[in-house]
Design a protein around this motif. Structure first.
Motif, PDB file in Angstrom:
ATOM      1  N   THR A 331       0.847  -1.209   0.000  1.00  0.00           N
ATOM      2  CA  THR A 331       0.000   0.000   0.000  1.00  0.00           C
ATOM      3  C   THR A 331       0.871   1.243   0.000  1.00  0.00           C
ATOM      4  N   ILE A 335       1.072   4.284  -2.671  1.00  0.00           N
ATOM      5  CA  ILE A 335       0.937   5.711  -2.292  1.00  0.00           C
ATOM      6  C   ILE A 335       2.119   6.501  -2.867  1.00  0.00           C
ATOM      7  N   THR A 339       1.864   9.535  -5.415  1.00  0.00           N
ATOM      8  CA  THR A 339       2.420  10.838  -5.026  1.00  0.00           C
ATOM      9  C   THR A 339       3.398  11.340  -6.079  1.00  0.00           C
TER      10      THR A 339
END
Ligand code: ADP
Length: 554
Positions: A331, A335, A339
Motif C-alpha cells: 500500500t 501511495i 504521489t
C-alpha cells in the motif's frame, strides 16, 4: 395646303433618305435614331424610335426633337443645338449625354443620347442615336444600394474586415471595426506597409517580437495564395496600446470584387477577418494564474506526503519500529507511486504557467549530449525492461550548449511516450546524428506503437491535446507542449512522423553552438530563476511506474 414634312427637305436628300439600302441600314442600327435638319425638324426616324416613344413615324416627322424630351429640358436642348449650329466646326456636338426621354403617354425614362453631324450639299443634318438606359440605371442603383448595404453590414460586424489587392496589399475597403483596431483610417489604395509605417503601427507575434513583412498574415496569404486560419498577431497602435488578434484570410480572384484602378487591377485580393481576442487572452491568463496558484499550493503538502512515505519505507527496511506487513508495504508503495505522479503533474503545470508568463528561464552550459542521451536511455531501459530500447550513434561525444535538466526532460518525455504508447511492447530506437552542414544535431526516438491519427497530428503540440486512440493510457497532454517550448528556447525544432497503428518517430534538432556562442554574457547563459532552481529534478520514475503499471494490465 398643309406642308408635308418632307417638303422641307430637298429632293436630293429625300431621294437619299428613301433609298432602300439607306432604309435597311437605318433599321439595322441597334439604337433608336432621329435625323434633324438645320431648321430643327425631324426628317427621319427608325422604327426603334416608334417602339421607344410610342409615336408613329408620321406623328414625329417635321416636329422639333424637343418633342421627345420632358419640358424641363427643352430650353437647354434648344440652346445647345443653337450654339452648335452657330459654329458647327469648333463646337463639340455631344456624345453620351444622359437625359430623360418622354413617351407619348407622358412617362419619362433615362436615355443616353449621342449626336453626330452629317454634312451634305443640302446643308447640315444632325443624327441623334438614343438609347434607353433604364436597365443600366436600375443595375447601377442596385449595385450602389448593395454596396451601401454591404458596407453597413460590414460596419455592424464586431470583427475587423478588410480587403487588399496586389503585391503591395493596397486597400480596397475596410470596415469600422478594422479602423478601430488600428486606431487610424487606412486610405483606399494605400499599400499596407506604407500605412503601417506612416502611423507607426507595429505588428508583433504572440511571443512579443516584431513580425517581418513576410510573416504578416496578409502578406503570407498574398505570397502563398493559400488561406490563413487562426493566425495570431498583436497590433501596437500609434498611441502605444496593444490588441491581440486572431486572423483568418482568404484569397479572392479580381473578378469577385471591384478592383482598384491601378496597374495591378488584375491582381488577386486577400479578404482578411481579424478578431479581437483581448477578453479570451485575459481569461486565459486568469486560468493560467489559477492553475499556477493551485499547483503551487499543492506542492508543499505533496512534498510532505512523499517525504513521510519514503521515511516509513526506509525506516521499515532498516528494521526500525514495528515491521510492516506485506500488504502495508504494498500500500505504501502504491501511495509513493501516486504521489510521484501528482508531483510530476504539478511540476508540468507549473512549467506551463511559467512558459505562458514568460518566466521560464534556462540555464545553459556546455554538456556532452551523447553521454546524456546514453544515460537517459539506460535508465529508461532499466525501468521498462520489456521494451528493447537501443541507442544508435556514431558519435563518441558531442559538446553542446544546453540546459541539461531541460533537455533531459525533453528526452525523458519522448522516451516515456514511446514506452507508454507501445502497449504491445516492441523495440524503441534512439538515434543521434550530427548534421554539420546545418550546424545541428538531430535526435530521433522511434517506436512501433499505436501511432497518431493523421487528422489529430497538427494539434498535438498544443496544451492538453491528446489523440483519440489513447483510451486507457493515462496522460495530461502537457508533455509535447513543454518539449516544443523547451526545444524552441534552445533555438531548436521538434516534429514527428507517425502512422496510426504502425508507430511514431519524434525528431529534435538542436543547434551545435561553438564555445564563443556560449560565452559568459550571452543571453543564453542566464541564471535560473529563484523558484526554478528549487525545482526537484524531473523524475524518470514516471516512465518506470507507468510502464510497469501498463505491463500489469497486459
Ligand atoms: P500525454 O502523453 O501526457 O498525453 P503528451 O503531450 O506527451 O501528453 O502527448 C500528447 C499526445 O500525443 C498523447 O496523448 C498521444 O495522443 C500523442 N503521442 C505522443 N507521443 C506518442 C507516441 N510516441 N505514440 C503515439 N502517440 C503519441
Amino acid at each position: 395646303m398643309a406642308q408635308s414634312p418632307h417638303d422641307t427637305i430637298s429632293t436630293q436628300v429625300q431621294a437619299l433618305l428613301t433609298r432602300p439600302e439607306f432604309q435597311t441600314l437605318l433599321e439595322s442600327i441597334p439604337d433608336a435614331l432621329v435625323i434633324v435638319d438645320e431648321q430643327g425638324h425631324i426628317v427621319l426616324v427608325n422604327h426603334l424610335i416608334e417602339d421607344l416613344f410610342g409615336y408613329s413615324r408620321q406623328e414625329l416627322l417635321g416636329k422639333s426633337p424637343e418633342y421627345l424630351l420632358p419640358e424641363r429640358f427643352h430650353t437647354l436642348h434648344q440652346h445647345h443645338r443653337q450654339r452648335y449650329l452657330e459654329s458647327p466646326v469648333t463646337q463639340p456636338i455631344g456624345i453620351g449625354l444622359e437625359l430623360y426621354g418622354r413617351r407619348k403617354d407622358g412617362g419619362e425614362f433615362p436615355v443616353d443620347i449621342s449626336l453626330s453631324p452629317l454634312r451634305t450639299q443640302e446643308g447640315l443634318f444632325i443624327i441623334s442615336t438614343i438609347r434607353d438606359i433604364s436597365e443600366r440605371r436600375r443595375l447601377e442603383q442596385l449595385a450602389q444600394a448593395s454596396g451601401v448595404l454591404l458596407q453597413a453590414m460590414l460596419d455592424a460586424l464586431p470583427s475587423g474586415v478588410y480587403l487588399v489587392q496586389g503585391k503591395q496589399a493596397r486597400l480596397v475597403f475596410a470596415n469600422r471595426a478594422a479602423c478601430e483596431v488600428w486606431g487610424v483610417d487606412w486610405q483606399v489604395g494605400q499599400p499596407f506597409e506604407d500605412f503601417l509605417q506612416a502611423h507607426q503601427i507595429h505588428v508583433l507575434g504572440s511571443d512579443g517580437h516584431e513580425l517581418t513583412r513576410d510573416d504578416l498574415a496578409t502578406f503570407r496569404a498574398l505570397r502563398t495564395g493559400q488561406p490563413i486560419s487562426q493566425y495570431q498577431e498583436v497590433v501596437r497602435r500609434p498611441d502605444g496600446t496593444t490588441v491581440p488578434l486572431l486572423f483568418n484570410a482568404v484569397v479572392l480572384p479580381a473578378h469577385l470584387f471591384q478592383p482598384l484602378q491601378s496597374a495591378e487591377s488584375e491582381a488577386k485580393g486577400i479578404l482578411v477577418v481579424m478578431h479581437d481576442i483581448t477578453s479570451l487572452k485575459d481569461s486565459e491568463q486568469l486560468k493560467d494564474e489559477f492553475i499556477g496558484m493551485a499547483a503551487h499550493e499543492l506542492r508543499n503538502p505533496l512534498t510532505a506526503l512523499k517525504g513521510f512515505v519514503e521515511t516509513l519505507l526506509i525506516q521499515s527496511q532498516l528494521g526500525r519500529g514495528m515491521p510492516l506487513t506485506g500488504w502495508q508495504q504494498e500500500t505504501l508503495g502504491e501511495i509513493e507511486i501516486a504521489t510521484d505522479r501528482l508531483v510530476e503533474l504539478t511540476e508540468a503545470l507549473l512549467d506551463v504557467t511559467r512558459i505562458q508568463a514568460g518566466r521560464l528561464i534556462l540555464s545553459f552550459a556546455s554538456y556532452d549530449l551523447v553521454s546524456l542521451v546514453r544515460k537517459v536511455v539506460q535508465r529508461v531501459q532499466e525501468a521498462a525492461p520489456h521494451h528493447g530500447i537501443s541507442l544508435q550513434t556514431e558519435l563518441e561525444s558531442l559538446v553542446v550548449s544546453l540546459d541539461v535538466f531541460r533537455i533531459e526532460q525533453v528526452l525523458l518525455n519522448l522516451l516515456h511516450n514511446a514506452v507508454k504508447y507501445s502497449p504491445a511492447r516492441g523495440s524503441i530506437t534512439v538515434t543521434l546524428e550530427a548534421d554539420q552542414d546545418q550546424n545541428q544535431v538531430v535526435m530521433q526516438v522511434q517506436d512501433h506503437g499505436i501511432g497518431i491519427p493523421a487528422e489529430q497530428q497538427p494539434l498535438l503540440f498544443q496544451r492538453f491535446a491528446r489523440a483519440h486512440n489513447v483510451q486507457g493510457i493515462t496522460g495530461a497532454g502537457l508533455g509535447l507542449y513543454l518539449c516544443r517550448e523547451l526545444v524552441k528556447r534552445h533555438g531548436g525544432r521538434i516534429w514527428f512522423e507517425s502512422v496510426e497503428g504502425q508507430g511514431s518517430t519524434f525528431f529534435v534538432a538542436l543547434p551545435i553552438a561553438s564555445d564563443e556562442d556560449a560565452a559568459p554574457g550571452d543571453l543564453r547563459m542566464q541564471q535560473p530563476e529563484t523558484n526554478a532552481s528549487m525545482d526537484p529534478p524531473f523524475s524518470y520514475k514516471r516512465a518506470v511506474r507507468e510502464s510497469s503499471m501498463q505491463m500489469k494490465t497486459d
